[in-house]
Write a protein that holds these residues in place. Structure first.
Motif: not given
Length: 145
Positions: A44-58
């Motif tokens: 869950a923490m890894g998924l949250l980190a991935c979502v954060a990076v994708i949203l910030m990069a977008a």
């Protein structure tokens, strides 16, 4: 792949990404302090980190234009060859006695990007070497002859 498959709109989500990133950092510290590890929590923490990076990069998509376009052109060479440059650099640094983690990370990241880009540039100048990076490109040219 899911973003493309479900046609998710990511523009204007920088704030959501920042919130997810802050939440990830807070939960990471809490999990570390509570000595929680493994299983569902780590996933869950890894998924949250991935979502954060994708949203910030977008959110920064328009502002990073030329730099990201340049790196995108060399994605495959970087993916294929980063280890061929980073591992020997690490061995050399260890042999000469440099054990500072910051130096290893900074130089390792630098050579992981710069080395494959330079190698790809040289391979592109030599058509028969380019086959190792983009075999379909060369095969399609040969098929059309």
């Amino acid at each position: 792949m899911s973003i493309c498959a479900f046609n998710v709109r990511l523009k204007g989500r920088k704030v959501h990404g920042t919130i997810c990133g802050l939440l990830f950092m807070i939960l990471s510290v809490a999990a570390y302090k509570a000595e929680i590890s493994g299983g569902v929590i780590s996933f869950a923490m890894g998924l949250l980190a991935c979502v954060a990076v994708i949203l910030m990069a977008a959110g920064f998509e328009g502002g990073l234009g030329r730099g990201v376009d340049f790196l995108a052109k060399y994605t495959m060479p970087i993916f294929l060859m980063h280890t061929l440059f980073a591992a020997p650099l690490r061995s050399i640094l260890m042999k000469i006695g440099i054990e500072n983690a910051v130096i290893h990370v900074v130089l390792g990241l630098g050579i992981s990007f710069a080395g494959p880009i330079i190698a790809a540039w040289i391979m592109k100048k030599t058509k028969w070497l380019e086959f190792f990076l983009y075999p379909n490109k060369i095969l399609m040219k040969a098929r059309s002859l």
